[in-house]
Design a protein around this motif. Structure first.
Motif, mmCIF file in Angstrom:
data_model
loop_
_atom_site.group_PDB
_atom_site.id
_atom_site.type_symbol
_atom_site.label_atom_id
_atom_site.label_comp_id
_atom_site.label_asym_id
_atom_site.label_seq_id
_atom_site.Cartn_x
_atom_site.Cartn_y
_atom_site.Cartn_z
ATOM 1 N N LEU A 166 -1.299 -12.757 -22.031
ATOM 2 C CA LEU A 166 -0.467 -13.308 -20.959
ATOM 3 C C LEU A 166 -0.361 -14.833 -21.034
ATOM 4 C CD1 LEU A 166 -1.778 -11.105 -18.013
ATOM 5 C CD2 LEU A 166 0.523 -11.019 -19.002
ATOM 6 N N GLY A 167 -1.249 -15.446 -21.821
ATOM 7 C CA GLY A 167 -1.239 -16.902 -21.938
ATOM 8 C C GLY A 167 -1.734 -17.600 -20.687
ATOM 9 N N LYS A 168 -2.635 -16.955 -19.964
ATOM 10 C CA LYS A 168 -3.166 -17.512 -18.718
ATOM 11 C C LYS A 168 -4.631 -17.900 -18.885
ATOM 12 C CE LYS A 168 0.710 -16.489 -16.613
ATOM 13 N NZ LYS A 168 1.656 -17.538 -16.177
ATOM 14 N N THR A 169 -5.133 -18.690 -17.952
ATOM 15 C CA THR A 169 -6.564 -18.960 -17.917
ATOM 16 C C THR A 169 -7.217 -17.864 -17.075
ATOM 17 O OG1 THR A 169 -6.278 -20.413 -16.009
ATOM 18 C CG2 THR A 169 -6.297 -21.453 -18.184
ATOM 19 N N PRO A 170 -8.444 -17.454 -17.417
ATOM 20 C CA PRO A 170 -9.063 -16.310 -16.736
ATOM 21 C C PRO A 170 -9.119 -16.452 -15.215
ATOM 22 C CG PRO A 170 -10.287 -16.836 -18.718
ATOM 23 C CD PRO A 170 -9.267 -17.931 -18.550
ATOM 24 N N ASN A 171 -9.496 -17.619 -14.709
ATOM 25 C CA ASN A 171 -9.666 -17.738 -13.259
ATOM 26 C C ASN A 171 -8.348 -17.777 -12.498
ATOM 27 O OD1 ASN A 171 -8.799 -20.310 -13.824
ATOM 28 N ND2 ASN A 171 -10.505 -21.349 -12.790
ATOM 29 N N ARG A 172 -7.223 -17.714 -13.237
ATOM 30 C CA ARG A 172 -5.910 -17.625 -12.587
ATOM 31 C C ARG A 172 -5.352 -16.205 -12.706
ATOM 32 N NH1 ARG A 172 -4.469 -21.279 -9.016
ATOM 33 N NH2 ARG A 172 -2.272 -20.867 -9.496
ATOM 34 N N CYS A 173 -6.221 -15.270 -13.083
ATOM 35 C CA CYS A 173 -5.838 -13.859 -13.174
ATOM 36 C C CYS A 173 -6.724 -13.046 -12.242
ATOM 37 C CB CYS A 173 -6.007 -13.341 -14.600
ATOM 38 S SG CYS A 173 -5.000 -14.185 -15.838
ATOM 39 N N VAL A 174 -6.193 -11.930 -11.773
ATOM 40 C CA VAL A 174 -6.987 -11.026 -10.943
ATOM 41 C C VAL A 174 -6.812 -9.604 -11.454
ATOM 42 C CG1 VAL A 174 -5.151 -10.717 -9.200
ATOM 43 C CG2 VAL A 174 -7.543 -10.285 -8.585
ATOM 44 N N LEU A 175 -7.926 -8.881 -11.535
ATOM 45 C CA LEU A 175 -7.925 -7.473 -11.933
ATOM 46 C C LEU A 175 -8.135 -6.605 -10.706
ATOM 47 C CD1 LEU A 175 -8.173 -5.189 -14.182
ATOM 48 C CD2 LEU A 175 -10.640 -5.561 -14.009
ATOM 49 N N VAL A 176 -7.324 -5.562 -10.579
ATOM 50 C CA VAL A 176 -7.539 -4.549 -9.543
ATOM 51 C C VAL A 176 -8.161 -3.335 -10.224
ATOM 52 C CG1 VAL A 176 -6.506 -3.089 -7.775
ATOM 53 C CG2 VAL A 176 -5.535 -5.354 -8.243
ATOM 54 N N GLY A 177 -9.366 -2.968 -9.808
ATOM 55 C CA GLY A 177 -10.044 -1.838 -10.417
ATOM 56 C C GLY A 177 -10.769 -0.981 -9.401
ATOM 57 N N ASP A 178 -11.032 0.272 -9.768
ATOM 58 C CA ASP A 178 -11.663 1.203 -8.823
ATOM 59 C C ASP A 178 -13.035 1.671 -9.287
ATOM 60 O OD1 ASP A 178 -10.746 2.839 -10.939
ATOM 61 O OD2 ASP A 178 -10.648 4.575 -9.594
ATOM 62 N N SER A 179 -13.641 0.937 -10.221
ATOM 63 C CA SER A 179 -14.958 1.332 -10.712
ATOM 64 C C SER A 179 -15.853 0.114 -10.869
ATOM 65 C CB SER A 179 -14.843 2.054 -12.051
ATOM 66 O OG SER A 179 -14.472 1.143 -13.069
ATOM 67 N N LEU A 180 -17.153 0.364 -10.893
ATOM 68 C CA LEU A 180 -18.095 -0.732 -11.110
ATOM 69 C C LEU A 180 -17.910 -1.353 -12.488
ATOM 70 C CD1 LEU A 180 -21.266 0.772 -9.420
ATOM 71 C CD2 LEU A 180 -20.009 -1.261 -8.666
ATOM 72 N N SER A 181 -17.458 -0.560 -13.455
ATOM 73 C CA SER A 181 -17.211 -1.129 -14.780
ATOM 74 C C SER A 181 -16.078 -2.147 -14.733
ATOM 75 C CB SER A 181 -16.903 -0.023 -15.793
ATOM 76 O OG SER A 181 -15.691 0.629 -15.505
ATOM 77 N N ASP A 182 -15.094 -1.940 -13.850
ATOM 78 C CA ASP A 182 -14.026 -2.925 -13.677
ATOM 79 C C ASP A 182 -14.572 -4.225 -13.076
ATOM 80 O OD1 ASP A 182 -11.771 -1.345 -14.541
ATOM 81 O OD2 ASP A 182 -11.911 -0.250 -12.661
ATOM 82 N N ILE A 183 -15.401 -4.071 -12.052
ATOM 83 C CA ILE A 183 -15.955 -5.252 -11.387
ATOM 84 C C ILE A 183 -16.818 -6.038 -12.371
ATOM 85 C CG2 ILE A 183 -17.237 -6.104 -9.399
ATOM 86 C CD1 ILE A 183 -14.766 -4.368 -8.678
ATOM 87 N N GLU A 184 -17.696 -5.348 -13.077
ATOM 88 C CA GLU A 184 -18.590 -6.013 -14.021
ATOM 89 C C GLU A 184 -17.813 -6.660 -15.164
ATOM 90 O OE1 GLU A 184 -22.117 -4.818 -17.192
ATOM 91 O OE2 GLU A 184 -21.756 -3.518 -15.454
ATOM 92 N N GLY A 185 -16.830 -5.941 -15.702
ATOM 93 C CA GLY A 185 -16.040 -6.484 -16.797
ATOM 94 C C GLY A 185 -15.263 -7.714 -16.387
ATOM 95 N N ALA A 186 -14.698 -7.674 -15.191
ATOM 96 C CA ALA A 186 -13.943 -8.832 -14.700
ATOM 97 C C ALA A 186 -14.846 -10.036 -14.507
ATOM 98 C CB ALA A 186 -13.242 -8.466 -13.389
ATOM 99 N N ARG A 187 -16.013 -9.806 -13.927
ATOM 100 C CA ARG A 187 -16.953 -10.915 -13.714
ATOM 101 C C ARG A 187 -17.328 -11.560 -15.052
ATOM 102 N NH1 ARG A 187 -16.006 -11.307 -8.986
ATOM 103 N NH2 ARG A 187 -15.505 -13.259 -9.967
ATOM 104 N N ASP A 188 -17.606 -10.716 -16.057
ATOM 105 C CA ASP A 188 -18.014 -11.240 -17.362
ATOM 106 C C ASP A 188 -16.860 -11.927 -18.083
ATOM 107 O OD1 ASP A 188 -20.569 -10.355 -16.951
ATOM 108 O OD2 ASP A 188 -20.395 -8.576 -18.221
#
Length: 231
Positions: A166-188
């Protein structure tokens, strides 16, 4: 509108979505336990000694992960191919998540690019998007790395891949997820994250895992995007 949600969506430039959950229930008409059992049958036909606990495993992605432990790439590819085929069949009877479509359309109308980052195969995700006339709104689609389950979320790699595309910086993106793996992956991946708690127990678990915002439906996200100023 949830004020925290509105602030978060006003502070990002791109939307990343998990697939199974936020957009649809891929196995609604072709139940996941049936798919998992079919994968176990493939293992047996290949001569793999299947442990008793894997016989009753209801999650096909977990069967895929466990198959990696055999260390046999031929077996790994066979299970990957069988799961990809099952996912493509499942798309035909997948049940759309209420407001999932509106979230995608709302984001694009607000000027935000939309990507899908999924542990399902990219071919299944793309087939679903095409069938529901959403393909033109979503790019890239980052699916499961072929026969390499260790690279699935919570590994941040697919999320990082989408952010780079997407050519974006990570902290300017948001992930919508329904699992703990989504939350953990996004944080990392240093990406903001909205936890979609589609089961009551998930809300507190997502907060504890570090979700920026927790919602219990996709409707509030669609509503917040409608009110978001166009970029």
């Amino acid at each position: 509108m949830n004020a925290d949600l509105g602030r978060l969506l006003g502070d990002v430039d791109a939307l990343l979505l998990d697939f199974d959950g936020p957009l649809c229930s891929i196995f609604a008409g072709y139940p996941a336990p049936k798919v998992a059992a079919e994968l176990v049958d493939v293992l047996r036909r290949l001569g793999v000694d299947v442990p008793p606990d894997l016989v009753s495993e209801p999650d096909p992605l977990e069967v895929l992960r466990r198959t990696a432990a055999t260390g046999d790439q031929g077996v790994m590819r066979a299970i990957e191919d069988a799961l990809c085929a099952a996912e493509r069949r499942a798309v035909d009877t997948a049940e759309p998540t209420p407001y999932g479509r509106e979230v995608i359309v709302g984001a694009r109308q607000a000027g935000m690019p939309v990507a899908v980052v999924s542990n399902n195969s990219a071919s299944a995700v793309s087939a679903y998007l095409a069938a529901h006339r959403l393909a033109a709104y979503v790019s890239p689609v980052v699916g499961r790395a072929y026969a390499e389950p260790a690279r699935m979320k919570p590994n941040p790699e697919p999320i990082v891949q989408a952010v780079r595309a997407l050519g974006k910086t990570p902290n300017r993106c948001v992930l919508v997820g329904d699992s703990l793996s989504d939350i953990e992956g996004a944080r990392d991946a240093a990406v903001r994250v909205i936890g979609y708690a589609n089961r009551p127990w998930k809300a507190e678990a997502f907060r504890a895992a570090g979700a920026d915002v927790v919602v219990t439906g996709m409707g509030p996200i669609a509503g917040a995007l409608i009110e978001r100023p166009v970029i």
